[in-house]
Write a protein that holds these residues in place. Structure first.
Motif, PDB file in Angstrom:
ATOM      1  N   LEU A  32     -17.975  10.503 -22.908  1.00 53.63           N
ATOM      2  CA  LEU A  32     -17.747  11.717 -22.128  1.00 53.63           C
ATOM      3  C   LEU A  32     -18.736  11.806 -20.968  1.00 53.63           C
ATOM      4  N   ALA A  33     -20.015  11.488 -21.232  1.00 52.56           N
ATOM      5  CA  ALA A  33     -21.043  11.557 -20.189  1.00 52.56           C
ATOM      6  C   ALA A  33     -20.789  10.527 -19.094  1.00 52.56           C
ATOM      7  N   GLU A  34     -20.324   9.350 -19.472  1.00 56.39           N
ATOM      8  CA  GLU A  34     -20.026   8.297 -18.496  1.00 56.39           C
ATOM      9  C   GLU A  34     -18.907   8.716 -17.541  1.00 56.39           C
ATOM     10  N   ASN A  35     -18.058   9.639 -18.008  1.00 57.57           N
ATOM     11  CA  ASN A  35     -16.916  10.096 -17.209  1.00 57.57           C
ATOM     12  C   ASN A  35     -17.054  11.575 -16.848  1.00 57.57           C
ATOM     13  N   LYS A  36     -18.280  11.989 -16.585  1.00 56.44           N
ATOM     14  CA  LYS A  36     -18.568  13.403 -16.314  1.00 56.44           C
ATOM     15  C   LYS A  36     -17.648  13.968 -15.229  1.00 56.44           C
ATOM     16  N   GLY A  81     -24.299  21.696 -26.201  1.00 50.03           N
ATOM     17  CA  GLY A  81     -22.948  21.491 -26.695  1.00 50.03           C
ATOM     18  C   GLY A  81     -21.894  22.111 -25.794  1.00 50.03           C
ATOM     19  N   SER A  82     -22.289  23.115 -25.006  1.00 46.17           N
ATOM     20  CA  SER A  82     -21.333  23.780 -24.121  1.00 46.17           C
ATOM     21  C   SER A  82     -20.889  22.893 -22.967  1.00 46.17           C
ATOM     22  N   TYR A  83     -21.600  21.773 -22.746  1.00 51.62           N
ATOM     23  CA  TYR A  83     -21.204  20.853 -21.671  1.00 51.62           C
ATOM     24  C   TYR A  83     -19.919  20.110 -22.019  1.00 51.62           C
ATOM     25  N   ILE A  84     -19.563  20.091 -23.299  1.00 51.51           N
ATOM     26  CA  ILE A  84     -18.316  19.454 -23.724  1.00 51.51           C
ATOM     27  C   ILE A  84     -17.225  20.523 -23.699  1.00 51.51           C
ATOM     28  N   GLY A 114      -7.243  17.318 -23.679  1.00 52.81           N
ATOM     29  CA  GLY A 114      -8.356  16.556 -24.238  1.00 52.81           C
ATOM     30  C   GLY A 114      -9.671  17.265 -24.008  1.00 52.81           C
ATOM     31  N   TYR A 115     -10.674  16.501 -23.573  1.00 52.58           N
ATOM     32  CA  TYR A 115     -12.022  17.059 -23.395  1.00 52.58           C
ATOM     33  C   TYR A 115     -12.638  16.536 -22.091  1.00 52.58           C
ATOM     34  N   ARG A 116     -13.597  17.318 -21.583  1.00 56.33           N
ATOM     35  CA  ARG A 116     -14.290  16.958 -20.352  1.00 56.33           C
ATOM     36  C   ARG A 116     -15.767  17.290 -20.490  1.00 56.33           C
ATOM     37  N   PHE A 117     -16.600  16.422 -19.963  1.00 57.63           N
ATOM     38  CA  PHE A 117     -18.039  16.675 -19.924  1.00 57.63           C
ATOM     39  C   PHE A 117     -18.339  17.252 -18.539  1.00 57.63           C
ATOM     40  N   ARG A 118     -18.729  18.507 -18.505  1.00 55.49           N
ATOM     41  CA  ARG A 118     -18.947  19.167 -17.227  1.00 55.49           C
ATOM     42  C   ARG A 118     -20.435  19.304 -16.953  1.00 55.49           C
TER      43      ARG A 118
END
Length: 224
Positions: free
Chosen positions: A165-169, A209-212, A219-223
């Motif tokens: 997730l972090a790699e694809n922020k 955890g709120s960054y996810i 799906g999910y995103r790392f913001r």
């Protein structure tokens, strides 16, 4: 080199022969003691690991491997007669990369081996030294995660999920993609394994955890 830790002689010999017939170097072991001894000499590219073993079970073996720096990222496929969802989740949560139930077809097993080796090779590209977002710090080369300076203990799968997730922020990663990249379960988009791991990961990360972010029905995103 591929290692097979399987106490059933016929299965071990069959799998070893099947791998060697496809050009892989393979070595089989009937007991964890024999496997640990071989590991002192050479760390394989991949391990096929049975759960029901003498001396110690496969889950214990897997946890020990994930705790060692030299085998923390070793690709592992569980081979087991246990097919219940709980047993699958237990193996995956302990750090297994894939899970094949007995009886299995040799062609399918070989395909899963090749797929996992391809993913592992792709991950072999040197990662950046760190990912930092306010209180969150991820150190890929050291396999460590910190929040507000405190190290966070993550399972192997939780760490892989966070790093991907972090790699694809900023980009939305679909459920199918995450299941395929982390568990090779892209064909099972309703599998709850992903949701369970996201929930546990958020809880362990605390304020970070709120960054996810959940993207509903996608799906999910790392913001950041």
């Amino acid at each position: 080199m591929i290692y097979i830790l399987e106490d059933d002689d016929s299965i071990r010999k069959l799998v070893t022969y099947g791998l060697e017939s496809q050009g892989f170097a393979a070595a089989g072991f009937g007991t964890p003691a024999a496997f640990w001894e071989a590991l002192r000499e050479e760390v394989p590219e991949l391990l096929l690991l049975d759960i029901m073993l003498p001396e110690e079970d496969g889950i214990q073996v897997l946890k020990k491997l994930r705790a060692r720096p030299d085998t923390a990222a070793l690709p592992v496929i569980m081979l087991t007669a246990r097919s219940a969802e709980y047993d699958r989740v237990e193996g995956l949560d302990a750090g297994a990369d894939d899970y094949v139930t007995k009886p299995f077809g040799m062609m399918e097993l070989l395909a899963r081996v090749r797929a996992l080796l391809r993913r592992s090779t792709a991950k072999g590209v040197e990662p950046p030294k760190e990912y930092r977002l306010r209180e969150l710090l991820i150190l890929p080369d050291r396999h460590e995660v910190f929040v507000d300076g405190q190290e966070i203990a993550l399972t192997h799968k939780e760490y892989q999920l966070l790093l991907l997730l972090a790699e694809n922020k900023g980009n939305v990663l679909t459920r199918e993609l995450l299941l395929d990249r982390i568990w090779d379960l892209g064909g099972e988009p309703e599998n709850r394994t992903l949701d369970v791991h996201i929930r546990k990961l958020r809880a362990k990360l605390g304020s970070a955890g709120s960054y996810i972010e959940t993207v509903r029905s996608v799906g999910y995103r790392f913001r950041g």
